[in-house]
Design an enzyme around this catalytic site. Structure first.
Site, short mmCIF file in Angstrom:
data_model
loop_
_atom_site.label_atom_id
_atom_site.label_comp_id
_atom_site.label_asym_id
_atom_site.label_seq_id
_atom_site.Cartn_x
_atom_site.Cartn_y
_atom_site.Cartn_z
N TYR A 1 51.20 -41.37 -33.48
CA TYR A 1 50.58 -42.13 -34.56
C TYR A 1 51.61 -42.66 -35.55
O TYR A 1 51.30 -43.53 -36.35
CB TYR A 1 49.54 -41.28 -35.29
CG TYR A 1 48.13 -41.52 -34.81
CD1 TYR A 1 47.88 -42.06 -33.56
CD2 TYR A 1 47.04 -41.21 -35.61
CE1 TYR A 1 46.60 -42.26 -33.11
CE2 TYR A 1 45.74 -41.42 -35.18
CZ TYR A 1 45.53 -41.95 -33.92
OH TYR A 1 44.25 -42.15 -33.49
N LYS B 1 53.33 -29.61 -24.99
CA LYS B 1 54.06 -29.96 -23.77
C LYS B 1 55.52 -29.56 -23.95
O LYS B 1 56.46 -30.28 -23.61
CB LYS B 1 53.92 -31.46 -23.49
CG LYS B 1 54.33 -31.88 -22.09
CD LYS B 1 53.48 -31.28 -20.98
CE LYS B 1 53.96 -31.77 -19.62
NZ LYS B 1 53.33 -31.03 -18.51
N ASP C 1 48.63 -29.91 -19.92
CA ASP C 1 47.96 -30.21 -18.66
C ASP C 1 47.18 -29.00 -18.16
O ASP C 1 46.08 -29.14 -17.60
CB ASP C 1 48.93 -30.72 -17.60
CG ASP C 1 50.22 -29.93 -17.55
OD1 ASP C 1 50.72 -29.53 -18.60
OD2 ASP C 1 50.74 -29.72 -16.44
#
Length: 418
Positions: A165, A231, A285
């Protein structure tokens, strides 16, 4: 002198009734008639916003017998603001939200041709609403792809001001991009000549305040766990740092109530002690798999921006879609609640669409005010309407024997079942 001393308005009149939410010694002080600035929204906003107001007013009246009420006051953004003031978000709207510390809005379309890239993002960044808060749960009677959608009851705290963002990019082929590539190569990076470049900053400040809000929510609402989603196995100094800083907040600021997942098994033999919150982490994930296969094991999720974007929408889909997914953008003093779906302009003015997302965002707003009795009545009414099969077209077409009703009639059905 105006009773709203310090409220700066240029083009709109101050509210005719109501009072301002105050903060004293770090605590929110809510009057019996708080001013609620609202943005009607574009497209279907003109249908769902009145429905939301009707339902919330009915719940507050029923819960408090006239002793409390909401002082609605319209502010402007999107197409309505462009038509009235020539700008997509007037300064009056920003100032109103800062001053009254609360608001709610329908969906907005960002005008083409200049100005803000996204009006939703503009509100978040200008007001520093650093947390996007998205609760997701299933309502009995809503068709859902999961075998056990009732196991889903999570709330996502997504960082709102950095990561993707922040939007730091250089277009492929430009001199600026070539300079960045040259600089990166000088730092030992391998980058193709024909690349565009984007940078995702993740800071100590942004990460810690987001995780702090998530853990505090878990404490206040007696949740069992907070999961840091990341991640960090690939992006070690951004995503991995988010994870590291999140654990630091848990240990340094909430050490009396938080234990890690490792401590749960090493010290407590897998049995969670009463009054303790387990702080754990999952790679992004893998978390997608967890929300489908083992959703009952997760209560509160804290994520950086992009991961939270994907996961909150996927989680909403698992219990029937965005039509019943509420949301809020918050900092430590200002809370701005919103519909999480789009404007659906082809349905605008038809009194057709599901107002559930905005109504449930209104539930979040009532909870934020501390008006839990009214919030519970709205949920009770919505559960009753859906269970009885009195639903808008989007749910009726997926459910045999349902009675399809309009947007306003669905709101009426909710009110009747409180």
């Amino acid at each position: 002198m105006s009773r709203f001393e310090g409220l700066q308005l240029k083009d709109i009149a101050a509210p005719e009734r109501g009072e301002r939410i105050e903060y004293r010694n770090g605590k929110q002080i809510v009057p019996d008639e708080p001013v609620i600035p609202y943005v009607e929204g574009d497209g279907i906003g003109l249908d769902i916003t009145p429905a939301m107001k009707t339902v919330l007013d009915a719940a507050v009246a029923r819960a408090y017998g006239g002793k409390k009420r909401l002082a609605w006051w319209e502010i402007f953004a999107g197409e309505k603001a462009m038509n009235k003031f020539g700008t997509a978000i007037p300064d009056d709207s920003f100032n109103a939200l800062r001053y009254f510390r609360i608001g709610i809005k329908g969906p907005l379309t960002t005008p083409v041709g200049g100005g803000f890239r996204s009006l939703n993002v503009a509100f978040r960044q200008v007001l520093d609403l650093y947390a996007c808060v998205r609760p997701v749960r299933w309502f009995e009677g809503v068709p859902a792809p999961l075998k056990r959608p009732q196991d889903v009851d999570m709330i996502i705290f997504r960082e709102n001001t950095e990561d993707l963002y922040a939007g730091i990019e250089w277009e492929q082929g430009t001199p600026e991009c070539a300079k960045v590539i040259e600089f990166l190569r000088g730092m030992g990076a391998k980058v193709r000549d024909d690349s565009g470049i984007g940078i995702k900053p993740i800071s100590v400040t942004g990460s810690k305040r987001l995780v702090r809000m998530a853990i505090q929510y878990a404490v206040d609402h007696k949740k069992k766990s907070v999961t840091l989603v990341h991640k960090g196995n690939i992006m070690k100094f951004t995503e991995g740092a988010f994870l590291k800083w999140g654990y630091e907040v848990a240990k340094e600021e909430f050490g009396s109530v938080c234990i890690t997942e490792k401590e749960l098994f090493d010290i407590y033999n897998g049995v969670q002690p009463e009054g303790k919150i387990v702080v754990k982490d999952r790679i992004a994930d893998a978390m997608f798999q967890q929300i489908l296969l083992r959703p009952a094991e997760y209560d509160v999720l804290a994520t950086a921006n992009l991961n939270g974007d994907y996961i909150s929408d996927a989680l909403a889909a698992s219990v029937g879609g965005l039509g019943l997914a509420p949301g809020a953008n918050m900092n430590d003093e200002v809370a701005f609640f919103e519909a999480t779906h789009g404007t659906a302009p082809k349905y605008a003015g038809q009194d057709k669409v599901n107002p559930g997302s905005l109504i449930l965002s209104g539930v979040l707003m009532l909870e934020h005010l501390g008006w839990q009795e009214a919030a519970d009545l709205v949920v009770k009414g919505m559960e009753g309407a859906i269970r009885d099969g009195i639903v808008t077209y989007d749910l009726a077409r997926q459910r045999e024997g349902a009675t399809e009703v309009s947007c306003s009639k669905f709101a009426q059905a909710i009110c009747e079942r409180m």
